[in-house]
Structure formats: C-alpha cells, structure tokens
Design a protein around this motif. Structure first.
Motif, mmCIF file in Angstrom:
data_model
loop_
_atom_site.group_PDB
_atom_site.id
_atom_site.type_symbol
_atom_site.label_atom_id
_atom_site.label_comp_id
_atom_site.label_asym_id
_atom_site.label_seq_id
_atom_site.Cartn_x
_atom_site.Cartn_y
_atom_site.Cartn_z
ATOM 1 N N ILE A 12 0.704 -1.211 -0.004
ATOM 2 C CA ILE A 12 0.081 0.245 -0.165
ATOM 3 C C ILE A 12 1.153 1.920 0.109
ATOM 4 O O ILE A 12 0.302 1.936 -0.845
ATOM 5 C CB ILE A 12 -1.048 -0.033 1.304
ATOM 6 N N GLU A 35 10.191 2.766 6.184
ATOM 7 C CA GLU A 35 9.876 1.422 6.287
ATOM 8 C C GLU A 35 10.601 0.452 7.549
ATOM 9 O O GLU A 35 12.176 0.443 7.404
ATOM 10 C CB GLU A 35 9.894 0.459 5.293
ATOM 11 N N ARG A 36 10.157 -0.180 8.686
ATOM 12 C CA ARG A 36 11.534 -0.532 9.560
ATOM 13 C C ARG A 36 11.825 -2.032 9.178
ATOM 14 O O ARG A 36 13.154 -2.289 9.791
ATOM 15 C CB ARG A 36 10.619 -0.636 11.093
ATOM 16 N N SER A 44 1.702 -8.336 5.814
ATOM 17 C CA SER A 44 1.263 -8.713 5.127
ATOM 18 C C SER A 44 1.279 -9.469 3.528
ATOM 19 O O SER A 44 1.168 -10.077 2.917
ATOM 20 C CB SER A 44 -0.500 -8.474 5.790
ATOM 21 N N SER A 45 2.042 -7.700 2.787
ATOM 22 C CA SER A 45 2.344 -7.963 1.514
ATOM 23 C C SER A 45 3.272 -9.472 1.153
ATOM 24 O O SER A 45 3.365 -10.105 0.207
ATOM 25 C CB SER A 45 2.748 -7.244 0.796
ATOM 26 N N SER A 51 -4.564 -13.181 -4.043
ATOM 27 C CA SER A 51 -5.233 -13.565 -4.745
ATOM 28 C C SER A 51 -6.457 -12.300 -5.652
ATOM 29 O O SER A 51 -6.123 -11.193 -4.243
ATOM 30 C CB SER A 51 -6.454 -14.937 -4.680
ATOM 31 N N ALA A 179 9.293 3.894 12.461
ATOM 32 C CA ALA A 179 8.879 5.932 12.575
ATOM 33 C C ALA A 179 8.307 5.786 14.215
ATOM 34 O O ALA A 179 7.616 4.402 14.710
ATOM 35 C CB ALA A 179 7.753 5.768 11.872
ATOM 36 N N GLU A 316 -4.480 -6.633 8.471
ATOM 37 C CA GLU A 316 -5.119 -6.020 9.237
ATOM 38 C C GLU A 316 -6.584 -5.788 9.050
ATOM 39 O O GLU A 316 -6.688 -4.539 8.354
ATOM 40 C CB GLU A 316 -4.182 -4.845 7.989
ATOM 41 N N GLY A 345 -6.308 -6.454 1.037
ATOM 42 C CA GLY A 345 -4.964 -4.663 0.796
ATOM 43 C C GLY A 345 -4.491 -5.510 -1.035
ATOM 44 O O GLY A 345 -4.632 -4.339 -1.410
ATOM 45 N N LEU A 346 -4.047 -6.278 -1.020
ATOM 46 C CA LEU A 346 -3.390 -6.417 -2.562
ATOM 47 C C LEU A 346 -3.940 -6.403 -3.499
ATOM 48 O O LEU A 346 -3.708 -5.799 -4.371
ATOM 49 C CB LEU A 346 -2.478 -7.744 -2.159
ATOM 50 N N GLN A 347 -4.644 -6.974 -3.705
ATOM 51 C CA GLN A 347 -5.608 -6.356 -4.929
ATOM 52 C C GLN A 347 -6.353 -4.778 -4.808
ATOM 53 O O GLN A 347 -6.110 -4.579 -6.166
ATOM 54 C CB GLN A 347 -7.214 -7.395 -4.924
HETATM 55 C C1 FAD Z 1 -2.702 -14.788 5.172
HETATM 56 C C2 FAD Z 1 -2.911 -14.403 4.531
HETATM 57 C C3 FAD Z 1 -4.255 -13.805 2.801
HETATM 58 C C4 FAD Z 1 -4.565 -13.117 2.510
HETATM 59 N N1 FAD Z 1 -5.069 -12.798 1.283
HETATM 60 C C5 FAD Z 1 -4.902 -11.889 0.531
HETATM 61 C C6 FAD Z 1 -5.648 -12.252 -0.993
HETATM 62 O O1 FAD Z 1 -5.536 -13.506 -1.494
HETATM 63 N N2 FAD Z 1 -5.751 -11.322 -1.684
HETATM 64 C C7 FAD Z 1 -5.779 -9.282 -1.059
HETATM 65 O O2 FAD Z 1 -6.064 -9.153 -1.778
HETATM 66 N N3 FAD Z 1 -4.744 -9.291 0.069
HETATM 67 C C8 FAD Z 1 -5.102 -11.307 1.085
HETATM 68 N N4 FAD Z 1 -4.056 -9.907 1.893
HETATM 69 C C9 FAD Z 1 -4.226 -8.787 2.847
HETATM 70 C C10 FAD Z 1 -2.904 -8.479 2.086
HETATM 71 O O3 FAD Z 1 -1.961 -8.515 1.968
HETATM 72 C C11 FAD Z 1 -3.187 -6.757 2.458
HETATM 73 O O4 FAD Z 1 -4.004 -6.232 2.781
HETATM 74 C C12 FAD Z 1 -1.594 -5.836 2.356
HETATM 75 O O5 FAD Z 1 -0.503 -7.104 2.078
HETATM 76 C C13 FAD Z 1 -1.740 -4.727 3.197
HETATM 77 O O6 FAD Z 1 -0.242 -4.192 2.762
HETATM 78 P P1 FAD Z 1 -0.212 -2.826 3.869
HETATM 79 O O7 FAD Z 1 1.051 -2.279 2.141
HETATM 80 O O8 FAD Z 1 -1.201 -2.389 4.313
HETATM 81 O O9 FAD Z 1 0.353 -3.750 4.645
HETATM 82 P P2 FAD Z 1 2.019 -4.505 4.960
HETATM 83 O O10 FAD Z 1 2.310 -5.706 3.704
HETATM 84 O O11 FAD Z 1 1.696 -5.195 6.171
HETATM 85 O O12 FAD Z 1 2.856 -3.193 4.976
HETATM 86 C C14 FAD Z 1 3.380 -2.269 5.961
HETATM 87 C C15 FAD Z 1 4.725 -1.955 6.764
HETATM 88 O O13 FAD Z 1 4.612 -1.418 7.881
HETATM 89 C C16 FAD Z 1 5.874 -1.564 8.451
HETATM 90 N N5 FAD Z 1 5.497 -0.803 9.955
HETATM 91 C C17 FAD Z 1 4.565 -0.801 10.367
HETATM 92 N N6 FAD Z 1 4.793 0.321 11.590
HETATM 93 C C18 FAD Z 1 5.543 1.223 11.498
HETATM 94 C C19 FAD Z 1 6.777 1.406 11.969
HETATM 95 N N7 FAD Z 1 6.052 1.961 12.608
HETATM 96 N N8 FAD Z 1 7.607 2.172 11.703
HETATM 97 C C20 FAD Z 1 8.010 1.928 10.204
HETATM 98 N N9 FAD Z 1 7.471 0.793 9.783
HETATM 99 C C21 FAD Z 1 6.136 0.186 9.711
HETATM 100 C C22 FAD Z 1 6.089 -2.264 8.612
HETATM 101 O O14 FAD Z 1 6.987 -3.189 8.443
HETATM 102 C C23 FAD Z 1 5.156 -3.417 7.389
HETATM 103 O O15 FAD Z 1 6.306 -3.415 6.318
HETATM 104 C C24 FAD Z 1 -3.844 -11.762 2.735
HETATM 105 C C25 FAD Z 1 -3.024 -11.526 3.587
HETATM 106 C C26 FAD Z 1 -3.118 -11.861 4.851
HETATM 107 C C27 FAD Z 1 -2.563 -11.936 6.060
#
Ligand code: FAD
Length: 390
Positions: A12, A35-36, A44-45, A51, A179, A316, A345-347
């Motif tokens: 995201i 990014e930590r 989660s990504s 999918s 952060a 999340e 969230g990935l899609q």
């Molecule tokens: C098992 C599983 C299956 C899933 N299946 C699907 C699917 O099929 N299709 C789909 O669309 N989605 C799916 N999802 C959901 C999807 O993976 C997430 O919605 C998406 O990856 C969210 O992305 P993000 O960047 O918000 O979070 P993240 O990828 O978690 O990134 C957040 C980042 O913030 C960083 N961070 C947090 N706090 C701090 C801080 N204070 N300082 C610095 N860095 C920080 C973390 O280190 C992390 O890298 C699935 C998730 C899981 C767990």
C-alpha cells in the motif's frame, strides 16, 4: 515542493509512493517511505495468499478490484524500469464460491450486483458444477458462482517489489527506520519521529502501517479501528491433479487454491477466537482437527494429502466493517489513512494507491470515487457491509 512521509513500505505505501511520483507534469513531491524492516518478514504483503476477485457484494469493492485486475494485466509495462520488466505471475482461473441452501439468496443478490458492474461471472447448478469440475463433491451444495475471467492469483512479494523499484526509479527515497511518533502543530503534522532520534520534516504524512496502523493513528490522538488478526496458511501436496482448479471458497469457510504443483488453504477463525495481535504462530492444530476433514469432504482426492509447510500473517482487520479506510480524519489536516483492508488489500493496492495520491495532489478523487470508504462512515456509525469477506 511538498514533502510527503509515508509510514510503512508494504504494497500500500509503495503503491501510493509510485502514484504520487509517476507524473512528470503538475505538482512535484519529495516522497520518503519509512519502513522498519526491508526484509518484510512480518509484512502482510509478503505473507498474503495474493489473490484477486471481482466477487464482492459492494459496488466500491468491485470497482476497486476491476481496476486492480486491469493494472495487474499491464503491470509489466507500467512498472518496468529500463530493461527490468516485472512479472508477478498473474493467472486467472477464477474464484468458485459454493453455497448451501442457506447461502443461495445471498449468492444470487451478489451475482446481480456483480453483473450490474459487468463482472464476468456465472452461476452453476450442482450438475453444471460437477460437469465442469469432476473432482469436486457437490454434497450439500445448492448453487455455485464461478468467475470466468478477471479473478486468480499472483506473487504478492513480487508485486510489492515492483511498486517499490518503480517508485525508487521515480525518485522516492526509502529509509529503513522505525517511526516512533509524530510532531504536531495544532491541526497539522510537521514531522515523523524515528527511533534514531531524528525527525523527518513533513508537509503530508501517510499512515500505511498495515496491521500496526492503529498505533500511528494514536500518536495523532485518533482512534483507528484496525487490529492485527492472525491468519494461518497451509501448503499441501496431493497425488492427484485437479484440472482447472480455481480458488474454491467452501461452505465450511475454508478456501483453497493451487500453488505451483501444490495447494494452499486457509480459514477464518470465529469472531470469539479471533484475538487482536496474537503472536504470528501457525495454528497447526486447526489443520488436523478441522481443515483436512473439511477439505477431504469437498474434494475426495484430498484424503491422501500431505501438509508440506505453513505460515501465519496478519490481516489488518477493520473491526468496524471489514473494509478499507482511506483519506483524512476531520481532526487532522494532513494525515492520510490507507488502512484496514481486511484481507483484500493486495488486489486493492492499485486503486487505493492511485486514490490516495489524487487526494494528496488535488484534494479530491479524480478517477474512481473512493469516498464510500472514507473515515466519515465510521464517525457517523454507517458500516459499509461487505458480505463476501474471506
Ligand atoms: C494470510 C493472508 C492472506 C491474504 N490474502 C489476500 C488475498 O488473497 N488477496 C488480497 O488482496 N489480500 C490478501 N491479504 C491481505 C493483504 O496481504 C493486505 O491487505 C496487504 O498486504 C496490506 O498491505 P500494507 O502495505 O497495508 O501492509 P504490510 O504489507 O503489512 O505493510 C505495512 C508495513 O508497515 C511497516 N510498519 C509498520 N509500522 C511501522 C513503523 N512504526 N515504522 C516503520 N514501518 C512500519 C511494516 O514493517 C510493514 O512492512 C492477505 C493477508 C494475509 C495475512
């Protein structure tokens, strides 16, 4: 030039960074992503089932995923950096939702909503289901819904890296740091504090901290209803192949899909058992006690499977209504939220990334109106009910 600091460099945060810097015209931004952990071990990504489906029940989720599939299909060219053409391995075998008698009405309602958005989806009777997928047991199935195109899976980690590499090529700066707080002057944030003791000056701050986003909101005095909810994924091998196997959502709540020559599967625990921020340990006991028997009931060939691996990651989860929360909160003028995607969230990262970038640049959505997932619905207690949450 406005300085934008994005907390969280997952899919995201990286998508927002890419969209903010992609246009050589108009306002330019100095974008820093904090990014930590550059290895993304808990992100989660990197732990996702990765999918994409169009089979949602709300117009906004359908529209976001329609843009998502379009973006993924063209991603190689869109996110190419010189000769480096990213490949996320997108395949489109569809999602197959199975419904017992109790679920038929909802499946039909969802079908009508999907058709109204030109989603390529078909309802199948049990006989049609059996003819198409002879390896499935239709016991207890009254109706099924199959995505004919636009649904499938890809590699989530490659997607994240493709956004990140392209963003960096457009001048985005990634800083490996934790952060730890926000500097504030009245209604405006002026910086992001880091564990090093430094503070990054900011004109705009974006909360893209995934399962840890509520903490970032708290620093600004805002309650964000997002919690880390653990989900276990199991991989297994099966001596038989299942021709044309889509991503199957069984009536038991278990999902499964092929992954290379193997399969992966998972389940959603009941609300009572779904603790906040449980340690990222795999719930192995669920596989033997519940998942395997249910899998074998639906696909008799799965009686002979062998579990080959497992991992756990956080959804999340937006505990208010299981949908994204995008944009500003009325208490703060320059903190943008991109949180709470609750397992989809990935899609949605292309649509969310483009939308949040538009909000920052223009103060409004220009391509797809994402206001149905704004903070206001939470403050006004108007949940956006999505019936198809996995
Ligand atoms: C098992 C599983 C299956 C899933 N299946 C699907 C699917 O099929 N299709 C789909 O669309 N989605 C799916 N999802 C959901 C999807 O993976 C997430 O919605 C998406 O990856 C969210 O992305 P993000 O960047 O918000 O979070 P993240 O990828 O978690 O990134 C957040 C980042 O913030 C960083 N961070 C947090 N706090 C701090 C801080 N204070 N300082 C610095 N860095 C920080 C973390 O280190 C992390 O890298 C699935 C998730 C899981 C767990």
């Amino acid at each position: 030039m406005r300085r934008v600091v994005i907390i969280g460099g997952g899919a995201i945060g990286s998508a927002i960074a890419y969209f903010l810097t992609r246009s050589p015209e108009g306002e330019r931004f100095e974008v820093t992503v904090v990014e930590r952990d550059f290895s993304y071990r808990q992100a989660s990504s990197a732990l996702s089932a990765s999918s994409i489906r169009q089979q949602f029940s709300t117009a906004i989720n359908i529209r976001m995923s329609l843009y998502g599939i379009d973006f993924f299909r063209n991603l190689g060219e869109t996110l190419r950096v010189d000769d480096d053409v990213p490949d996320i391995g997108l395949v489109e075998p569809g999602y197959l939702y199975l419904a017992s008698q109790a679920g038929v009405d909802v499946l039909r309602e969802n079908h009508a909503m999907q058709k109204a958005h030109a989603v390529d989806v078909a309802l199948l009777t049990p006989d049609e289901l059996k003819a198409r997928f002879p390896w499935i047991s239709t016991e207890g199935i009254e109706l099924a819904s199959l995505g004919l195109s636009g649904e499938g899976w890809y590699d989530g980690y490659s997607l994240l890296q493709a956004f990140r590499r392209k963003a960096v090529s457009q001048g985005v700066h990634y800083v490996q740091a934790h952060a730890t707080g926000l500097r504030r002057d009245g209604r405006v944030l002026t910086g992001v504090r880091l564990d090093s003791g430094d503070t990054l000056d900011a004109d705009v701050v974006v909360n893209a901290a995934g399962a840890w986003a509520a903490k970032v909101a708290q620093w600004a005095g805002i309650e964000l209803p997002v919690r880390g909810r653990r989900r276990s994924v199991f991989s297994f091998s099966c001596p038989e192949t299942l021709p044309g196997c889509p991503l199957v959502i069984d009536t038991s709540g278990i999902w499964l899909r092929p992954e290379g020559r193997q399969f992966i599967c998972g389940f959603a625990p009941s609300e009572e058992q779904d603790a906040d921020d449980a340690p990222l340990e795999v719930e192995y006991e669920a596989f033997d006690s519940f998942i395997w028997p249910s899998l074998a009931e639906r696909v008799p060939a799965f009686e002979a499977i062998r579990m080959t691996g497992a991992w756990a990651g956080y959804y999340e989860m937006n505990v208010f209504d299981h949908n994204a929360i995008l944009g500003l909160h009325p208490d703060c003028d320059n903190l943008y939220f991109a949180n709470g995607f609750s397992g989809h969230g990935l899609q949605q990262c292309p649509a969310a990334g483009r939308g949040v970038a538009e909000l920052i640049r223009f103060g409004e959505y220009r391509s797809l109106d994402l206001s149905p997932v704004s903070f206001e619905r939470i403050l006004e207690n108007r949940p956006l009910v999505e019936k198809n949450v996995i």
